[in-house]
Enzyme design. Structure first.
Site, PDB file in Angstrom:
ATOM      1  N   GLY A  15      15.495  18.788  36.531  1.00  0.00           N
ATOM      2  CA  GLY A  15      16.110  18.630  35.215  1.00  0.00           C
ATOM      3  C   GLY A  15      15.135  18.595  34.056  1.00  0.00           C
ATOM      4  O   GLY A  15      15.498  18.157  32.960  1.00  0.00           O
ATOM      5  N   SER A  16      13.900  19.086  34.250  1.00  0.00           N
ATOM      6  CA  SER A  16      12.945  19.000  33.131  1.00  0.00           C
ATOM      7  C   SER A  16      13.345  19.940  31.995  1.00  0.00           C
ATOM      8  O   SER A  16      13.140  19.620  30.812  1.00  0.00           O
ATOM      9  CB  SER A  16      11.514  19.275  33.597  1.00  0.00           C
ATOM     10  OG  SER A  16      11.375  20.613  34.010  1.00  0.00           O
ATOM     11  N   ASN A  17      13.955  21.070  32.308  1.00  0.00           N
ATOM     12  CA  ASN A  17      14.432  21.956  31.233  1.00  0.00           C
ATOM     13  C   ASN A  17      15.652  21.356  30.540  1.00  0.00           C
ATOM     14  O   ASN A  17      15.798  21.486  29.328  1.00  0.00           O
ATOM     15  CB  ASN A  17      14.736  23.354  31.771  1.00  0.00           C
ATOM     16  CG  ASN A  17      13.463  24.147  31.964  1.00  0.00           C
ATOM     17  OD1 ASN A  17      12.842  24.572  30.998  1.00  0.00           O
ATOM     18  ND2 ASN A  17      13.035  24.296  33.211  1.00  0.00           N
ATOM     19  N   MET A  93      20.816  26.661  41.181  1.00  0.00           N
ATOM     20  CA  MET A  93      20.442  27.447  42.358  1.00  0.00           C
ATOM     21  C   MET A  93      21.622  28.216  42.961  1.00  0.00           C
ATOM     22  O   MET A  93      21.779  28.266  44.184  1.00  0.00           O
ATOM     23  CB  MET A  93      19.826  26.531  43.423  1.00  0.00           C
ATOM     24  CG  MET A  93      18.621  25.771  42.942  1.00  0.00           C
ATOM     25  SD  MET A  93      17.257  26.861  42.487  1.00  0.00           S
ATOM     26  CE  MET A  93      16.637  27.219  44.118  1.00  0.00           C
ATOM     27  N   ARG A  94      22.459  28.766  42.099  1.00  0.00           N
ATOM     28  CA  ARG A  94      23.587  29.546  42.603  1.00  0.00           C
ATOM     29  C   ARG A  94      23.756  30.827  41.802  1.00  0.00           C
ATOM     30  O   ARG A  94      23.527  30.839  40.594  1.00  0.00           O
ATOM     31  CB  ARG A  94      24.883  28.742  42.496  1.00  0.00           C
ATOM     32  CG  ARG A  94      24.914  27.651  43.517  1.00  0.00           C
ATOM     33  CD  ARG A  94      26.189  26.894  43.501  1.00  0.00           C
ATOM     34  NE  ARG A  94      26.024  25.718  44.337  1.00  0.00           N
ATOM     35  CZ  ARG A  94      26.295  25.686  45.634  1.00  0.00           C
ATOM     36  NH1 ARG A  94      26.780  26.733  46.249  1.00  0.00           N
ATOM     37  NH2 ARG A  94      26.095  24.585  46.326  1.00  0.00           N
ATOM     38  N   HIS A 112      13.666  31.748  33.825  1.00  0.00           N
ATOM     39  CA  HIS A 112      13.027  32.128  35.090  1.00  0.00           C
ATOM     40  C   HIS A 112      11.509  31.986  34.945  1.00  0.00           C
ATOM     41  O   HIS A 112      10.940  32.453  33.959  1.00  0.00           O
ATOM     42  CB  HIS A 112      13.404  33.571  35.433  1.00  0.00           C
ATOM     43  CG  HIS A 112      12.857  34.010  36.743  1.00  0.00           C
ATOM     44  ND1 HIS A 112      13.395  33.579  37.948  1.00  0.00           N
ATOM     45  CD2 HIS A 112      11.804  34.794  37.048  1.00  0.00           C
ATOM     46  CE1 HIS A 112      12.689  34.096  38.935  1.00  0.00           C
ATOM     47  NE2 HIS A 112      11.723  34.843  38.422  1.00  0.00           N
TER      48      HIS A 112
HETATM   49  C1  GRF Z   1      12.415  26.085  36.399  1.00  0.00           C
HETATM   50  O1  GRF Z   1      11.135  26.507  36.780  1.00  0.00           O
HETATM   51  C2  GRF Z   1      13.277  27.270  36.028  1.00  0.00           C
HETATM   52  O2  GRF Z   1      12.560  28.330  35.465  1.00  0.00           O
HETATM   53  C3  GRF Z   1      13.827  27.687  37.371  1.00  0.00           C
HETATM   54  O3  GRF Z   1      14.065  26.497  38.046  1.00  0.00           O
HETATM   55  C4  GRF Z   1      13.164  25.487  37.579  1.00  0.00           C
HETATM   56  C5  GRF Z   1      13.976  24.296  37.193  1.00  0.00           C
HETATM   57  O4  GRF Z   1      13.185  23.185  36.893  1.00  0.00           O
HETATM   58  N1  GRF Z   1      14.999  28.534  37.208  1.00  0.00           N
HETATM   59  P1  GRF Z   1      13.813  21.904  36.210  1.00  0.00           P
HETATM   60  O5  GRF Z   1      14.936  21.405  37.116  1.00  0.00           O
HETATM   61  O6  GRF Z   1      14.340  22.303  34.862  1.00  0.00           O
HETATM   62  O7  GRF Z   1      12.705  20.904  36.110  1.00  0.00           O
END
Ligand code: GRF
Length: 196
Positions: A15-17, A93-94, A112
């Site tokens: 969930g860092s994004n 992841m889907r 990505h």
């Molecule tokens: C990120 O590297 C994003 O680019 C990829 O999955 C990862 C998710 O990381 N699609 P987070 O859960 O947001 O930390």
């Protein structure tokens, strides 16, 4: 003045994004409100991040549905009730089906951790590292029903230095993600991409 769109973030992992997007929304630099987080795994760290920010979470258990589309119908029902006009995938992841892709046509983004079309799939950072490329990076793209195949919107290059480890590279890619995603979303909002 463009009206603030309501957005949903979909996550399966750390969930860092999500955290970076929430930070921008709270600082009012995003130009939109994140009103829903959709999570498909019980253990996802993203749940705690959403709850700490008081954002309602829809936990969707795909195995409880007969098809992926049926699970998406449930998601879309919630998003429509929330007034959501844009979806930000952040480590979801889907693969989405045509059902939700058409319901939110050109309003679903993904991030990505590589310079697409190079290194699609789940191990992008490692794949780029193993290929020995000297430049990798981050891509934001529209989502279609393929794997990381939708139209590219924005990219940031990340140079791989001779003396770093893959962990250090991974950290720098994540840093780049946390800047590029909110910036790109803010730009698209200004352009009116998520207007209902
Ligand atoms: C990120 O590297 C994003 O680019 C990829 O999955 C990862 C998710 O990381 N699609 P987070 O859960 O947001 O930390």
């Amino acid at each position: 003045m463009v009206k603030k769109p309501k957005l949903a973030v979909f996550a399966s992992g750390t969930g860092s994004n999500l955290a970076a997007l929430l930070k921008a929304a709270q600082a009012d630099t995003l130009g939109g409100d994140i009103v829903r987080v959709v999570i498909d795994r019980k253990s996802a760290g993203a749940i705690a991040i959403a709850e700490a920010a008081n954002i309602p979470v829809l936990q969707i258990r795909y195995p409880a549905f007969e098809t992926r589309e049926a699970a998406e119908q449930e998601i879309v029902k919630t998003l429509v009730a929330d007034g959501v006009t844009g979806i930000l995938l952040a480590g979801y992841m889907r693969i989405l089906t045509p059902y939700i892709v058409q319901a939110f046509e050109q309003r679903i983004l993904n991030i990505h951790p590589a310079l697409l079309p190079s290194f699609p799939g789940n191990n992008a950072i490692e794949d780029a590292w193993n290929a020995g490329v000297k430049v990798t990076g981050v891509t934001i793209h529209y989502v279609d029903t393929g794997v990381d195949s939708g139209q590219i919107i924005a990219q940031t290059p990340v140079l791989i230095s001779e003396d770093e480890t893959i962990d250090e590279l991974t950290e720098r890619i994540h840093d780049a993600e946390h800047h590029l995603y909110p910036e790109t979303v803010a730009k698209l909002i200004k352009e009116g991409v998520f207007q209902a």
